[in-house]
Design a protein around this motif. Structure first.
Motif, PDB file in Angstrom:
ATOM      1  N   HIS A  15       0.335   8.592   0.610  1.00 51.42           N
ATOM      2  CA  HIS A  15      -0.059   7.825  -0.571  1.00 51.42           C
ATOM      3  C   HIS A  15      -0.325   6.412  -0.086  1.00 51.42           C
ATOM      4  O   HIS A  15       0.586   5.761   0.431  1.00 51.42           O
ATOM      5  N   CYS A  16      -1.558   5.967  -0.218  1.00 46.08           N
ATOM      6  CA  CYS A  16      -1.883   4.630   0.253  1.00 46.08           C
ATOM      7  C   CYS A  16      -2.183   3.730  -0.943  1.00 46.08           C
ATOM      8  O   CYS A  16      -3.101   4.001  -1.722  1.00 46.08           O
ATOM      9  N   TYR A  17      -1.428   2.677  -1.104  1.00 44.81           N
ATOM     10  CA  TYR A  17      -1.619   1.745  -2.214  1.00 44.81           C
ATOM     11  C   TYR A  17      -2.328   0.493  -1.694  1.00 44.81           C
ATOM     12  O   TYR A  17      -2.112   0.097  -0.553  1.00 44.81           O
ATOM     13  N   GLU A  18      -3.159  -0.102  -2.558  1.00 42.80           N
ATOM     14  CA  GLU A  18      -3.998  -1.203  -2.088  1.00 42.80           C
ATOM     15  C   GLU A  18      -3.191  -2.414  -1.597  1.00 42.80           C
ATOM     16  O   GLU A  18      -3.517  -3.018  -0.586  1.00 42.80           O
ATOM     17  N   THR A  19      -2.158  -2.734  -2.323  1.00 41.86           N
ATOM     18  CA  THR A  19      -1.396  -3.939  -1.953  1.00 41.86           C
ATOM     19  C   THR A  19       0.087  -3.582  -1.756  1.00 41.86           C
ATOM     20  O   THR A  19       0.549  -2.521  -2.212  1.00 41.86           O
ATOM     21  N   ALA A  20       0.798  -4.514  -1.109  1.00 43.83           N
ATOM     22  CA  ALA A  20       2.239  -4.312  -0.923  1.00 43.83           C
ATOM     23  C   ALA A  20       2.934  -4.235  -2.287  1.00 43.83           C
ATOM     24  O   ALA A  20       3.854  -3.436  -2.485  1.00 43.83           O
ATOM     25  N   ALA A  22       1.684  -3.101  -5.097  1.00 50.26           N
ATOM     26  CA  ALA A  22       1.418  -1.792  -5.709  1.00 50.26           C
ATOM     27  C   ALA A  22       2.315  -0.731  -5.068  1.00 50.26           C
ATOM     28  O   ALA A  22       2.806   0.188  -5.750  1.00 50.26           O
ATOM     29  N   LEU A  23       2.538  -0.864  -3.763  1.00 49.71           N
ATOM     30  CA  LEU A  23       3.449   0.080  -3.083  1.00 49.71           C
ATOM     31  C   LEU A  23       4.856  -0.040  -3.665  1.00 49.71           C
ATOM     32  O   LEU A  23       5.505   0.966  -3.986  1.00 49.71           O
ATOM     33  N   ILE A  24       5.322  -1.279  -3.828  1.00 47.12           N
ATOM     34  CA  ILE A  24       6.678  -1.511  -4.353  1.00 47.12           C
ATOM     35  C   ILE A  24       6.817  -0.885  -5.744  1.00 47.12           C
ATOM     36  O   ILE A  24       7.755  -0.137  -6.037  1.00 47.12           O
ATOM     37  N   GLU A  25       5.847  -1.188  -6.603  1.00 43.15           N
ATOM     38  CA  GLU A  25       5.879  -0.718  -7.987  1.00 43.15           C
ATOM     39  C   GLU A  25       5.867   0.820  -8.033  1.00 43.15           C
ATOM     40  O   GLU A  25       6.687   1.448  -8.696  1.00 43.15           O
ATOM     41  N   SER A  26       4.942   1.409  -7.298  1.00 46.22           N
ATOM     42  CA  SER A  26       4.798   2.868  -7.361  1.00 46.22           C
ATOM     43  C   SER A  26       5.973   3.573  -6.706  1.00 46.22           C
ATOM     44  O   SER A  26       6.453   4.589  -7.211  1.00 46.22           O
ATOM     45  N   ILE A  58      11.779  -2.828  -3.068  1.00 43.90           N
ATOM     46  CA  ILE A  58      11.761  -1.575  -3.847  1.00 43.90           C
ATOM     47  C   ILE A  58      13.119  -1.388  -4.527  1.00 43.90           C
ATOM     48  O   ILE A  58      13.203  -1.028  -5.705  1.00 43.90           O
ATOM     49  N   TYR A  59      14.201  -1.681  -3.795  1.00 41.25           N
ATOM     50  CA  TYR A  59      15.532  -1.608  -4.418  1.00 41.25           C
ATOM     51  C   TYR A  59      15.637  -2.633  -5.552  1.00 41.25           C
ATOM     52  O   TYR A  59      16.203  -2.343  -6.615  1.00 41.25           O
ATOM     53  N   ASP A 237       1.031   0.898   2.301  1.00 43.40           N
ATOM     54  CA  ASP A 237       0.004   0.022   1.712  1.00 43.40           C
ATOM     55  C   ASP A 237      -1.227   0.039   2.627  1.00 43.40           C
ATOM     56  O   ASP A 237      -1.175   0.560   3.754  1.00 43.40           O
ATOM     57  N   SER A 238      -2.323  -0.529   2.116  1.00 43.93           N
ATOM     58  CA  SER A 238      -3.578  -0.397   2.858  1.00 43.93           C
ATOM     59  C   SER A 238      -3.547  -1.182   4.174  1.00 43.93           C
ATOM     60  O   SER A 238      -4.255  -0.841   5.116  1.00 43.93           O
ATOM     61  N   ALA A 239      -2.704  -2.228   4.248  1.00 41.59           N
ATOM     62  CA  ALA A 239      -2.597  -2.961   5.516  1.00 41.59           C
ATOM     63  C   ALA A 239      -2.029  -2.046   6.603  1.00 41.59           C
ATOM     64  O   ALA A 239      -2.443  -2.103   7.764  1.00 41.59           O
TER      65      ALA A 239
END
Ligand code: 6PG
Length: 244
Positions: A15-20, A22-26, A58-59, A237-239
């Motif tokens: 699962h690749c999220y555009e931003t850091a 978005a990764l945290i949220e998802s 994330i926590y 994330d995408s980076a």
């Protein structure tokens, strides 16, 4: 003549999220959903937390009221994938990181917090933690990936990667060097595993790990995370995925 055995290569679920962010949220939402599902299915959730920087926000997100109030925290048993042999209030303690970001903000049951007693020294702590884990597999294992392809405190080309032990004492190439880690065997017995990878520093290694995975020539520890349940999910994330 023997028919050659077809070896299937695992297709990683990435699962690749555009931003850091978005990764945290998802990731926080997904982990919350999976915790709730285990509680709904069998009344509890055995969750192993990762150390490092990636899971920290994330926590924190999981601890925010909108998500935190949806989880029956008294049914969650907290474990750790690895720990550094430092006092529990040391800033490099994985327990300390999880405590300050999550555990101190949600109504956990103290008896359900199964931290690795790493201040006792790696060898003693590893054998004690194996007993704490008991025979039941973990429900959810969260992992980060180091720049060298390590996961938990399982470092590339170290002797204990193939052990049958559930928990091992290990040496890190970077301080704090003395570590305790759950083994690949324990990780791969879990019901589901999430690998959290963020940032451009990880891009080259992530591409290499995924190449090893797809070619069935897994050497790096991160490429050897292959749960028998097949529930391995990479959350990036995408980076981090820019070199894939
Ligand atoms: C630890 C870890 C370790 C970590 C990776 C990635 O205790 O250091 O559990 O395996 O997850 O090194 O760390 P970052 O998320 O900080 O890159």
């Amino acid at each position: 003549m023997n028919t050659p055995k077809l070896i299937s290569t695992p297709k990683p679920d990435i699962h690749c999220y555009e931003t850091a962010n978005a990764l945290i949220e998802s990731a926080a939402h997904l982990i919350a959903e999976r915790i709730k599902q285990h509680i709904a299915d069998h009344g509890s959730c055995r969750l192993a937390l990762a150390g490092g920087n990636t899971p920290r926000p994330i926590y924190q997100r999981l601890a925010r009221e909108d998500l935190a109030k949806t989880i029956e925290w008294s049914c969650v048993h907290f474990f750790w994938g690895d720990e550094r042999c430092v006092p529990e209030d040391d800033s490099s303690s994985n327990y300390n990181m999880a405590y300050t970001t999550l555990l101190s903000h949600v109504p956990v049951v103290a008896d359900n917090v199964h931290r690795i007693p790493a201040q006792q020294g790696a060898g003693a702590a590893a054998s004690r933690y194996a007993k704490t884990l008991g025979d039941e597999p973990l429900d959810i294992v969260l992992l980060g990936m180091g720049n060298d392809g390590h996961v938990a405190s399982l470092f590339p080309y170290t002797p204990n990667l193939d052990t049958n032990e559930r928990v091992i004492s290990t040496i890190s190439p970077v301080p704090p060097v003395e570590r305790v880690s759950i083994s690949l065997r324990e990780i791969n017995a879990a019901a589901e595993v999430y690998l959290l990878v963020s940032g451009p520093d990880k891009a080259k290694r992530l591409a290499e790990v995924l190449q090893q995975l797809e070619s069935s020539k897994a050497v790096l520890p991160a490429a050897r995370v292959l749960p028998q349940s097949k529930q391995l999910h990479w959350l990036c994330d995408s980076a981090a995925t820019q070199k894939m």
